[in-house]
Design an enzyme around this catalytic site. Structure first.
Site, short mmCIF file in Angstrom:
data_model
loop_
_atom_site.label_atom_id
_atom_site.label_comp_id
_atom_site.label_asym_id
_atom_site.label_seq_id
_atom_site.Cartn_x
_atom_site.Cartn_y
_atom_site.Cartn_z
N VAL A 67 0.81 -1.23 0.00
CA VAL A 67 0.00 0.00 0.00
C VAL A 67 0.84 1.27 0.00
O VAL A 67 0.32 2.35 -0.28
CB VAL A 67 -1.00 0.04 1.19
CG1 VAL A 67 -2.01 -1.09 1.11
CG2 VAL A 67 -0.29 0.07 2.54
N SER A 147 -6.49 4.45 15.36
CA SER A 147 -6.13 3.91 16.67
C SER A 147 -6.37 4.95 17.76
O SER A 147 -6.19 6.15 17.55
CB SER A 147 -4.64 3.55 16.65
OG SER A 147 -4.20 3.23 17.95
N TYR A 160 3.67 7.02 15.16
CA TYR A 160 2.47 6.20 14.88
C TYR A 160 1.21 7.02 15.19
O TYR A 160 0.26 7.03 14.40
CB TYR A 160 2.53 4.93 15.73
CG TYR A 160 1.32 4.02 15.62
CD1 TYR A 160 1.09 3.26 14.47
CD2 TYR A 160 0.41 3.91 16.67
CE1 TYR A 160 -0.01 2.42 14.38
CE2 TYR A 160 -0.69 3.07 16.59
CZ TYR A 160 -0.90 2.33 15.44
OH TYR A 160 -1.99 1.49 15.36
N ALA A 162 0.91 10.22 15.17
CA ALA A 162 0.79 11.27 14.15
C ALA A 162 0.22 10.70 12.86
O ALA A 162 -0.65 11.31 12.22
CB ALA A 162 2.16 11.89 13.90
N1 LIG Z 1 -3.14 -4.58 17.22
C1 LIG Z 1 -3.56 -3.51 17.93
O1 LIG Z 1 -3.54 -3.51 19.18
C2 LIG Z 1 -4.08 -2.31 17.21
C3 LIG Z 1 -4.58 -1.23 17.95
C4 LIG Z 1 -5.09 -0.12 17.30
C5 LIG Z 1 -5.08 -0.09 15.92
N2 LIG Z 1 -4.59 -1.14 15.22
C6 LIG Z 1 -4.59 -1.05 13.76
O2 LIG Z 1 -5.33 -2.13 13.22
C7 LIG Z 1 -4.80 -2.48 11.94
C8 LIG Z 1 -4.51 -3.96 11.89
O3 LIG Z 1 -3.61 -4.30 12.93
P1 LIG Z 1 -3.26 -5.82 13.29
O4 LIG Z 1 -2.97 -5.83 14.75
O5 LIG Z 1 -4.25 -6.74 12.71
O6 LIG Z 1 -1.85 -5.95 12.56
P2 LIG Z 1 -1.06 -7.25 12.05
O7 LIG Z 1 0.37 -6.84 12.03
O8 LIG Z 1 -1.45 -8.46 12.83
O9 LIG Z 1 -1.58 -7.43 10.55
C9 LIG Z 1 -1.37 -6.40 9.60
C10 LIG Z 1 -1.29 -7.00 8.21
O10 LIG Z 1 -1.02 -5.90 7.33
C11 LIG Z 1 -0.05 -6.29 6.38
N3 LIG Z 1 0.70 -5.13 5.92
C12 LIG Z 1 1.61 -4.40 6.63
N4 LIG Z 1 2.14 -3.45 5.85
C13 LIG Z 1 1.53 -3.57 4.63
C14 LIG Z 1 1.68 -2.88 3.40
N5 LIG Z 1 2.56 -1.89 3.27
N6 LIG Z 1 0.90 -3.25 2.34
C15 LIG Z 1 0.01 -4.26 2.47
N7 LIG Z 1 -0.14 -4.98 3.61
C16 LIG Z 1 0.61 -4.62 4.67
C17 LIG Z 1 0.87 -7.25 7.16
O11 LIG Z 1 1.57 -8.10 6.26
C18 LIG Z 1 -0.13 -8.00 8.06
O12 LIG Z 1 -0.59 -9.20 7.47
C19 LIG Z 1 -3.58 -1.59 11.73
O13 LIG Z 1 -3.91 -0.46 10.98
C20 LIG Z 1 -3.21 -1.18 13.14
O14 LIG Z 1 -2.47 0.01 13.17
C21 LIG Z 1 -4.11 -2.25 15.82
#
Ligand SMILES: NC(=O)c1ccc[n+]([C@@H]2O[C@H](COP(=O)([O-])OP(=O)(O)OC[C@H]3O[C@@H](n4cnc5c(N)ncnc54)[C@H](O)[C@@H]3O)[C@@H](O)[C@H]2O)c1
Length: 258
Positions: A67, A147, A160, A162
């Site tokens: 992305v 988030s 993050y 920001a």
């Molecule tokens: N895990 C948490 O506690 C939490 C809290 C708040 C927000 N979030 C947000 O939720 C979303 C999902 O988080 P998660 O915990 O499922 O993460 P995760 O790391 O378990 O999964 C994220 C997926 O995104 C893919 N990815 C990463 N960079 C990419 C790129 N440049 N292009 C395409 N795919 C890409 C990774 O390969 C991975 O499979 C994120 O935006 C994260 O910031 C997560």
């Protein structure tokens, strides 16, 4: 007679949906009838996720791209013939030990890059690539996963925070531009989730950081990928046509709204 969210006939791209939150959302959108496009950096994860959804009877294809690269995002969205629903989920939440997770005064500009690239530019790239198709169709739903770190603030995660706050701001700006085309744009702001990224912390019963975090949540468990999935499906549906420019916390009561 039951009430169902119907996404039949809609194609939904969920970025970063090979695992974690994105996979939970993709499963639910597919269960509601959407044709889901699984995107991830990892072919292997995307294929496994697509197999799981197919086994559940869902319509699914994969489209693996990064992305953060506008050119490949634009090409991929064109190859798909556009999407009706875009869920900007790909992100790097900054797991325990992630480089750059330190007091902002101790960071270098190079530490900020990975967070801004994925969480802000990645969202901008996908929104920019998807909008012309949605405008031409007169229908579109964009949901961006942000988030509470960006909404409320979290220490040692300045870049993050920001990036996520920037993505939330993009939603509000674009929502104003595209409402007249039948397109809604919203954010879901997550609290702490249990996903592969954070599994190390949650699977250790003695982890003090996990214990301290849970004390701040009214519902004393980390979020599950299924938690934001139902709301995402609703926002993606025709039912939510008068809801736009908003940020919805899904966070076990970490913050209290007014
Ligand atoms: N895990 C948490 O506690 C939490 C809290 C708040 C927000 N979030 C947000 O939720 C979303 C999902 O988080 P998660 O915990 O499922 O993460 P995760 O790391 O378990 O999964 C994220 C997926 O995104 C893919 N990815 C990463 N960079 C990419 C790129 N440049 N292009 C395409 N795919 C890409 C990774 O390969 C991975 O499979 C994120 O935006 C994260 O910031 C997560």
């Amino acid at each position: 007679m039951g009430l169902a969210i119907e996404l039949d006939g809609l194609r939904a791209l969920v970025t970063g949906s090979g695992q974690g939150v994105g996979l939970g959302i993709a499963r639910t959108l597919a269960a509601a009838g959407a044709e889901v496009v699984i995107n991830d950096l990892s072919d292997e994860r995307a294929t496994a996720a697509a197999d799981a959804i197919r086994a559940e009877g869902g319509k699914v294809v994969t489209s693996c791209f990064d992305v953060t690269r506008y050119d490949v995002v634009e090409t991929a969205v064109k190859q798909l013939g556009g999407v009706d629903v875009l869920v900007n989920n790909a992100g790097n939440a900054g797991g325990v030990g992630w480089p750059g997770m330190k007091p902002f005064a101790e960071t270098e500009p190079a530490d900020w890059e990975p967070f801004l690239r994925v969480n802000l530019y990645g969202v901008m790239n996908c929104v920019r690539a998807a909008l012309p198709h949605m405008i031409a169709k007169g229908y579109g739903r964009i949901v961006t996963i942000v988030s509470d770190a960006g909404r409320i603030g979290e220490s040692h995660m300045g870049a993050y925070c920001a990036a996520k706050a920037g993505a939330a701001g993009l939603t509000r700006g674009v929502a104003r531009e595209v409402g007249r085309h039948g397109i809604t744009v919203n954010n879901i702001s997550l609290g702490t989730m249990r996903t592969p990224m954070s599994e190390g912390m949650w699977s250790n019963p003695d982890n003090q950081q996990a214990k301290a975090l849970l004390r701040q949540y009214m519902i004393r468990r980390p979020g599950d990928p299924s938690d934001p999935a139902g709301l995402t499906a609703y926002l993606a549906s025709p039912m939510a046509s008068w809801i736009t420019g908003q940020t919805f916390p899904v966070n076990g009561g970490y913050s209290v709204g007014q």
